[in-house]
Design an enzyme around this catalytic site. Sequence first.
Site, PDB file in Angstrom:
ATOM      1  N   LYS A 142       0.826  -1.213   0.000  1.00 33.93           N
ATOM      2  CA  LYS A 142       0.000   0.000   0.000  1.00 33.93           C
ATOM      3  C   LYS A 142       0.864   1.270   0.000  1.00 33.93           C
ATOM      4  O   LYS A 142       2.075   1.210   0.173  1.00 33.93           O
ATOM      5  CB  LYS A 142      -0.945  -0.007   1.214  1.00 33.93           C
ATOM      6  CG  LYS A 142      -1.773  -1.281   1.341  1.00 33.93           C
ATOM      7  CD  LYS A 142      -2.749  -1.484   0.177  1.00 33.93           C
ATOM      8  CE  LYS A 142      -3.162  -2.914   0.000  1.00 33.93           C
ATOM      9  NZ  LYS A 142      -4.335  -3.431   0.554  1.00 33.93           N
TER      10      LYS A 142
HETATM   11  C1  LIG Z   1      -5.129  -4.517   1.127  1.00 32.01           C
HETATM   12  C2  LIG Z   1      -6.607  -4.424   1.174  1.00 32.01           C
HETATM   13  C3  LIG Z   1      -7.348  -4.903   2.267  1.00 32.01           C
HETATM   14  C4  LIG Z   1      -6.748  -5.697   3.410  1.00 32.01           C
HETATM   15  O1  LIG Z   1      -5.708  -5.048   4.066  1.00 32.01           O
HETATM   16  P1  LIG Z   1      -4.588  -5.932   4.807  1.00 32.01           P
HETATM   17  O2  LIG Z   1      -3.803  -4.902   5.563  1.00 32.01           O
HETATM   18  O3  LIG Z   1      -3.793  -6.612   3.734  1.00 32.01           O
HETATM   19  O4  LIG Z   1      -5.283  -6.897   5.717  1.00 32.01           O
HETATM   20  C5  LIG Z   1      -8.716  -4.716   2.278  1.00 32.01           C
HETATM   21  N1  LIG Z   1      -9.351  -4.094   1.277  1.00 32.01           N
HETATM   22  C6  LIG Z   1      -8.678  -3.627   0.189  1.00 32.01           C
HETATM   23  C7  LIG Z   1      -9.435  -2.923  -0.867  1.00 32.01           C
HETATM   24  C8  LIG Z   1      -7.293  -3.789   0.098  1.00 32.01           C
HETATM   25  O5  LIG Z   1      -6.648  -3.357  -0.985  1.00 32.01           O
END
Ligand SMILES: *Cc1c(COP(=O)(O)O)cnc(C)c1O
Length: 171
Positions: A151
Amino acid sequence: KGINQRELEDGLRNYLSVSHLSLFSSGTTALMVAIRALGISGDVITTPFTFPATPHALFWNNLSVVFADIDPVTMNLSPEAIEAAIGPDTAAILAVHVFGTPCDWQAIRDIAARHGLRIIYDAAHAFGMTDQNVPVGTLGDVSMFSFHATKTFHTAEGGALSTEDPELKAR
Ligand SMILES: *Cc1c(COP(=O)(O)O)cnc(C)c1O
């Protein structure tokens, strides 16, 4: 120099311009807890165009997932499709700011107000985003950010919830 949890929470709360922020071990656990804290039951309208954690967090909370279609340009939930999917058991809308593009939050806010629904935003892609000077983390009842390594801002693994509601923050 490392920083402690409180310093990271304070820094993120300021950077994201939100009133309350809580850290979690992942975006997924943050979303699970956000939905749990709302204390809702029944159906939740969400998007099929997302990471699996979005509907999984609803299943984990024993909620029924109702998929509504997306807008072909923004790829975010279509307000018209949300409205068409509302039924007698609808409790909330779980919308995703896909690729960081803010949802049509004014339309979603109006639909939710008309039908008495809660709003949860999966802002995993939308770190630091604003729309018309409104920070995305202040939208809806609660927003989830992911700090997974893939992210925009990351802590290898991690996540957060933001809310403007002090009672929800406490829960
Ligand atoms: C990455 C992501 C998640 C989950 O986040 P994590 O930190 O990997 O558990 C949920 N929703 C979306 C849209 C994502 O891109």
